[in-house]
Design a protein around this motif. Structure first.
Motif, PDB file in Angstrom:
ATOM      1  N   ARG A 170       5.167  36.858  34.700  1.00  0.00           N
ATOM      2  CA  ARG A 170       3.718  36.963  34.609  1.00  0.00           C
ATOM      3  C   ARG A 170       3.201  35.898  33.651  1.00  0.00           C
ATOM      4  N   LEU A 171       2.045  35.371  33.963  1.00  0.00           N
ATOM      5  CA  LEU A 171       1.483  34.293  33.161  1.00  0.00           C
ATOM      6  C   LEU A 171       0.893  34.827  31.857  1.00  0.00           C
ATOM      7  N   ASP A 229      10.672  33.701  27.720  1.00  0.00           N
ATOM      8  CA  ASP A 229       9.515  32.864  28.017  1.00  0.00           C
ATOM      9  C   ASP A 229       9.975  31.554  28.664  1.00  0.00           C
ATOM     10  N   HIS A 230       9.309  31.197  29.756  1.00  0.00           N
ATOM     11  CA  HIS A 230       9.622  29.990  30.514  1.00  0.00           C
ATOM     12  C   HIS A 230       8.422  29.037  30.449  1.00  0.00           C
ATOM     13  N   PRO A 231       8.677  27.722  30.449  1.00  0.00           N
ATOM     14  CA  PRO A 231       7.564  26.776  30.450  1.00  0.00           C
ATOM     15  C   PRO A 231       6.686  26.940  31.691  1.00  0.00           C
ATOM     16  N   PHE A 232       5.427  26.617  31.552  1.00  0.00           N
ATOM     17  CA  PHE A 232       4.480  26.773  32.646  1.00  0.00           C
ATOM     18  C   PHE A 232       4.922  25.996  33.887  1.00  0.00           C
ATOM     19  N   SER A 233       5.528  24.838  33.676  1.00  0.00           N
ATOM     20  CA  SER A 233       5.905  23.965  34.790  1.00  0.00           C
ATOM     21  C   SER A 233       7.054  24.517  35.629  1.00  0.00           C
ATOM     22  N   LYS A 234       7.726  25.572  35.161  1.00  0.00           N
ATOM     23  CA  LYS A 234       8.899  26.076  35.873  1.00  0.00           C
ATOM     24  C   LYS A 234       8.522  26.738  37.190  1.00  0.00           C
ATOM     25  N   GLY A 249       0.009  25.431  26.380  1.00  0.00           N
ATOM     26  CA  GLY A 249      -0.637  26.642  25.900  1.00  0.00           C
ATOM     27  C   GLY A 249      -0.378  27.855  26.772  1.00  0.00           C
ATOM     28  N   TYR A 250       0.438  27.682  27.824  1.00  0.00           N
ATOM     29  CA  TYR A 250       0.753  28.782  28.739  1.00  0.00           C
ATOM     30  C   TYR A 250       2.258  28.887  28.918  1.00  0.00           C
ATOM     31  N   ALA A 251       2.708  30.071  29.294  1.00  0.00           N
ATOM     32  CA  ALA A 251       4.133  30.285  29.592  1.00  0.00           C
ATOM     33  C   ALA A 251       4.255  31.441  30.568  1.00  0.00           C
ATOM     34  N   TRP A 252       5.393  31.472  31.257  1.00  0.00           N
ATOM     35  CA  TRP A 252       5.711  32.595  32.135  1.00  0.00           C
ATOM     36  C   TRP A 252       6.647  33.525  31.381  1.00  0.00           C
ATOM     37  N   LEU A 253       6.249  34.794  31.271  1.00  0.00           N
ATOM     38  CA  LEU A 253       7.096  35.768  30.588  1.00  0.00           C
ATOM     39  C   LEU A 253       7.803  36.629  31.621  1.00  0.00           C
ATOM     40  N   GLU A 254       9.105  36.731  31.455  1.00  0.00           N
ATOM     41  CA  GLU A 254       9.951  37.481  32.381  1.00  0.00           C
ATOM     42  C   GLU A 254      10.571  38.670  31.664  1.00  0.00           C
ATOM     43  N   GLU A 255      10.377  39.856  32.194  1.00  0.00           N
ATOM     44  CA  GLU A 255      10.981  41.044  31.595  1.00  0.00           C
ATOM     45  C   GLU A 255      12.494  40.926  31.579  1.00  0.00           C
ATOM     46  N   ARG A 256      13.099  41.444  30.521  1.00  0.00           N
ATOM     47  CA  ARG A 256      14.549  41.426  30.392  1.00  0.00           C
ATOM     48  C   ARG A 256      15.003  42.719  29.731  1.00  0.00           C
ATOM     49  N   GLU A 257      16.304  42.980  29.829  1.00  0.00           N
ATOM     50  CA  GLU A 257      16.865  44.106  29.105  1.00  0.00           C
ATOM     51  C   GLU A 257      16.876  43.779  27.606  1.00  0.00           C
ATOM     52  N   LYS A 258      17.052  44.793  26.801  1.00  0.00           N
ATOM     53  CA  LYS A 258      17.145  44.564  25.355  1.00  0.00           C
ATOM     54  C   LYS A 258      18.289  43.603  25.074  1.00  0.00           C
TER      55      LYS A 258
END
Length: 277
Positions: A170-171, A229-234, A249-258
């Motif tokens: 998600r952005l 967190d992944h770079p926006f360009s990914k 100023g933006y990133a893609w956040l991906e849910e992960r396990e603890k």
């Protein structure tokens, strides 16, 4: 926990002297006792109790109460909670891959919690969220790098990019990406603003006092989620366009396990006591 309060100084006084005091003269004495200076940690507890009295998931205290609590935290020092940089909590252990972080539990109820994270140099609290919570963080000493994000709510399409069928990203917009040096004012994050997802990295040994209102609660649906967190360009999404100079100023956040390598250990709080009433 409790504080033993000295109700009167009776040294050198005889019973008959006390009996001679009139009601008029005794009132100032009582007032003086009531006005005795409250310890910083007691003041913090009392303020939290009032500020979060009517709190709950997604309920942000009124602005005047936010400022009340912030002003209490802003002036707190390590000695107010019994901490010194030379304590074992803040030492690096030779050969330790991931520095262990110590959590000192002060207090928790359904309305709020208070605790202190003690980080050795290079200690990391991974990127995580605070669902429906208002959080105050006060850096007591040291230097800490904070990176935080808020979700982009005006997403131009209904669903985020799907990397794999079971993995969604998600952005998010970068809110903070900076070093903080103590002494500094407390930072505040809100359920949908202020950097609700954040990561702490200890540049030097440091301690941060956290107040959460309300605290995490699995039964209440306030789960702690971790993210990569992944770079926006990914990734790309049809209809989403951000100027190249703004993409950092933006990133893609991906849910992960603890994260498996996170090491947080609990320890008893041994600083100044406070009365829970």
């Amino acid at each position: 926990m409790g504080i033993e309060t000295n109700l009167a100084d009776r040294k050198g006084k005889q019973f008959y002297e006390l009996a001679k005091e009139t009601k008029t003269s005794s009132k100032p004495r009582k007032n003086r006792r009531r006005q005795r200076k409250m310890s910083p940690v007691q003041k913090l507890f009392e303020t939290c109790k009032e500020v979060f009295a009517f709190g709950g998931t997604g309920i942000v205290p009124p602005p005047e109460n936010i400022e009340r609590l912030r002003s209490v935290l802003d002036v707190m020092k390590p000695e107010d909670v019994g901490l010194k940089p030379a304590m074992p909590y803040f030492r690096m252990i030779v050969g330790e891959k991931t520095p262990a972080i110590t959590y000192l539990h002060l207090y928790e109820c359904e309305k709020f919690s208070m605790g202190i994270f003690c980080l050795p140099p290079s200690g990391v609290i991974p990127l995580h969220n605070h669902p429906g919570m208002t959080v105050f963080s006060k850096l007591l000493f040291g230097t800490m790098h904070i990176k935080s994000y808020d979700w982009v709510v005006d997403f131009p399409c209904e669903t985020p990019t799907i990397v794999k069928p079971s993995e969604k990203v998600r952005l998010a917009k970068v809110k903070v990406d900076a070093d903080y040096n103590a002494p500094c004012n407390a930072s505040i994050l809100y359920p949908a603003d202020g950097g609700n997802m954040h990561c702490f990295t200890a540049v030097t040994a440091c301690a941060v006092l956290d107040v959460l209102g309300p605290p995490y609660s699995d039964p209440a649906g306030r789960h702690c989620m971790y993210y990569l967190d992944h770079p926006f360009s990914k990734f790309s999404v049809d209809g989403l366009s951000v100027p190249e100079e703004e993409r950092e100023g933006y990133a893609w956040l991906e849910e992960r396990e603890k994260p498996e390598d996170i090491a947080v250990v609990g320890a008893l709080y041994s600083g100044p006591k406070f009365v829970e009433n």
